[in-house]
Design an enzyme around this catalytic site. Structure first.
Site, mmCIF file in Angstrom:
data_model
loop_
_atom_site.group_PDB
_atom_site.id
_atom_site.type_symbol
_atom_site.label_atom_id
_atom_site.label_comp_id
_atom_site.label_asym_id
_atom_site.label_seq_id
_atom_site.Cartn_x
_atom_site.Cartn_y
_atom_site.Cartn_z
ATOM 1 C CG ASP A 11 122.558 53.375 116.303
ATOM 2 O OD1 ASP A 11 122.246 54.729 115.680
ATOM 3 O OD2 ASP A 11 122.252 53.225 117.372
ATOM 4 C CG HIS A 28 123.426 60.959 109.127
ATOM 5 N ND1 HIS A 28 123.231 59.766 110.031
ATOM 6 C CD2 HIS A 28 122.185 61.966 109.784
ATOM 7 C CE1 HIS A 28 122.171 60.145 110.752
ATOM 8 N NE2 HIS A 28 121.697 61.193 110.514
ATOM 9 C CG LEU A 122 129.938 42.997 98.509
ATOM 10 C CD1 LEU A 122 129.991 41.876 99.672
ATOM 11 C CD2 LEU A 122 130.875 44.119 98.949
HETATM 12 C C1 IPE Z 1 118.503 51.900 113.634
HETATM 13 O O1 IPE Z 1 119.108 52.856 114.383
HETATM 14 C C2 IPE Z 1 118.104 52.390 112.344
HETATM 15 C C3 IPE Z 1 119.377 52.658 111.428
HETATM 16 C C4 IPE Z 1 120.622 52.490 111.817
HETATM 17 C C5 IPE Z 1 119.242 52.847 110.072
HETATM 18 P P1 IPE Z 1 117.850 54.108 115.302
HETATM 19 O O2 IPE Z 1 118.901 54.904 115.925
HETATM 20 O O3 IPE Z 1 117.086 54.597 114.590
HETATM 21 O O4 IPE Z 1 117.486 53.003 116.681
HETATM 22 P P2 IPE Z 1 116.858 53.312 117.827
HETATM 23 O O5 IPE Z 1 115.826 54.503 117.515
HETATM 24 O O6 IPE Z 1 118.072 53.866 118.751
HETATM 25 O O7 IPE Z 1 116.115 52.201 118.153
HETATM 26 C C1 IPE Z 2 122.417 55.849 112.439
HETATM 27 O O1 IPE Z 2 122.871 56.924 113.269
HETATM 28 C C2 IPE Z 2 121.848 56.320 111.196
HETATM 29 C C3 IPE Z 2 120.489 56.284 110.975
HETATM 30 C C4 IPE Z 2 119.512 55.996 111.981
HETATM 31 C C5 IPE Z 2 119.834 57.199 109.824
HETATM 32 P P1 IPE Z 2 121.882 57.778 114.293
HETATM 33 O O2 IPE Z 2 121.590 58.852 113.735
HETATM 34 O O3 IPE Z 2 120.806 56.853 114.685
HETATM 35 O O4 IPE Z 2 122.848 58.007 115.395
HETATM 36 P P2 IPE Z 2 122.484 58.290 116.813
HETATM 37 O O5 IPE Z 2 122.188 56.759 117.452
HETATM 38 O O6 IPE Z 2 121.612 59.423 117.231
HETATM 39 O O7 IPE Z 2 124.006 58.549 117.704
HETATM 40 MG MG MG Z 3 120.724 55.883 116.638
#
Ligand code: IPE
Ligand code: IPE
Ligand code: MG
Length: 238
Positions: A11, A28, A122
């Site tokens: 995240d 990303h 792995l």
């Molecule tokens: C969780 O992250 C999902 C992934 C890392 C793929 P999110 O950014 O979607 O989670 P919330 O919305 O903050 O709970």
């Molecule tokens: C996690 O990073 C990746 C996915 C959920 C696909 P985020 O896109 O949720 O990044 P933040 O939380 O907005 O910084």
């Molecule tokens: Mg996020």
């Protein structure tokens, strides 16, 4: 302390990009680099299983350009990384609901999985269109359709991660203190590590901090500390 399986909620990509006045997709893309570095680090450290959360059941709620950008990023990465994954003997598994994905994405995932099926160094589980609640519900539905009894053992064996042991350590980057529907069933006795680092900034040093934290934990599985000391190793879950 033994550790076979690390699971990571990757995240913080969006915030990483926004801090740099870049579009979220740039975050990303950088997150994909971070995943490549993390796989390398796990190979170097002899980790047997790495499970990563790449796209949740709930992430469909994001702006359509971000969703389609994530789909394209995954397909591109599979093309670009395949030779290295083969060289490193990494076996890919895509874990999540296939329905809802485009034919192109679905066949990309299936082909990559088939191409790496005999690799054994792995196991890399990529949770994509995955939710912990989806997994529990699909496992229960499968057992019901087969007329099988629902017990902890049968349900466990019907989950999408039945091919690996439960995660020993779950890491979440990005500073949020929640699971966001990741591995709800399998997380029962995982040790949790929350890192303030945004996923693109997660590196070997931070992985080693998580591993050091894990090594300092006492996994009791309901036993007392004295019982654990008497056995001289960590007990197993009942
Ligand atoms: C969780 O992250 C999902 C992934 C890392 C793929 P999110 O950014 O979607 O989670 P919330 O919305 O903050 O709970
Ligand atoms: C996690 O990073 C990746 C996915 C959920 C696909 P985020 O896109 O949720 O990044 P933040 O939380 O907005 O910084
Ligand atoms: Mg996020």
């Amino acid at each position: 302390m033994s550790l076979q399986h690390i699971a990571i909620v990757m995240d913080g990509n969006g915030r990483w990009a926004t801090k740099r006045f870049l579009p979220r997709l740039a975050g990303h893309r950088q997150g994909m680099e971070s995943l490549r570095r993390c796989v390398r680090a796990c190979l170097d450290r002899g980790v047997a299983v790495l499970t990563v959360f790449a796209f949740s059941s709930e992430n469909w709620s994001r702006p359509p350009e971000e969703v389609s950008g994530l789909m394209d990023l995954l397909l591109n990465a599979l093309g670009k990384e395949m030779a290295q994954l083969q060289a490193d003997q990494v076996r890919l598994h895509f874990v999540g609901e296939r329905a809802g994905l485009s034919d192109k994405v679905r066949s990309g995932l299936d082909e990559a999985q088939a191409a790496t099926a005999s690799n054994a160094r792995l196991r890399l589980n990529v949770c994509f269109n995955y939710g912990g609640r989806w997994d529990i519900a699909q496992a229960a539905a499968r057992l019901a359709a087969e007329g099988q009894p629902i017990t902890e053992r049968t349900l466990n064996e019907a989950t999408a991660l039945a091919h690996v042991p439960d995660p020993d350590l779950i890491i979440r980057t990005g500073g949020e203190l929640r699971l966001s529907n990741f591995l709800l069933w399998q997380a029962a006795y995982a040790e949790l590590y929350f890192s303030p680092r945004l996923w693109p900034d997660f590196d070997e040093a931070e992985l080693d901090r998580a591993l050091a934290a894990y090594a300092s934990r006492e996994r009791r599985y309901g036993h007392t500390s004295e019982q654990v000391a008497a056995v001289g190793r960590h007990p197993q879950a009942a």
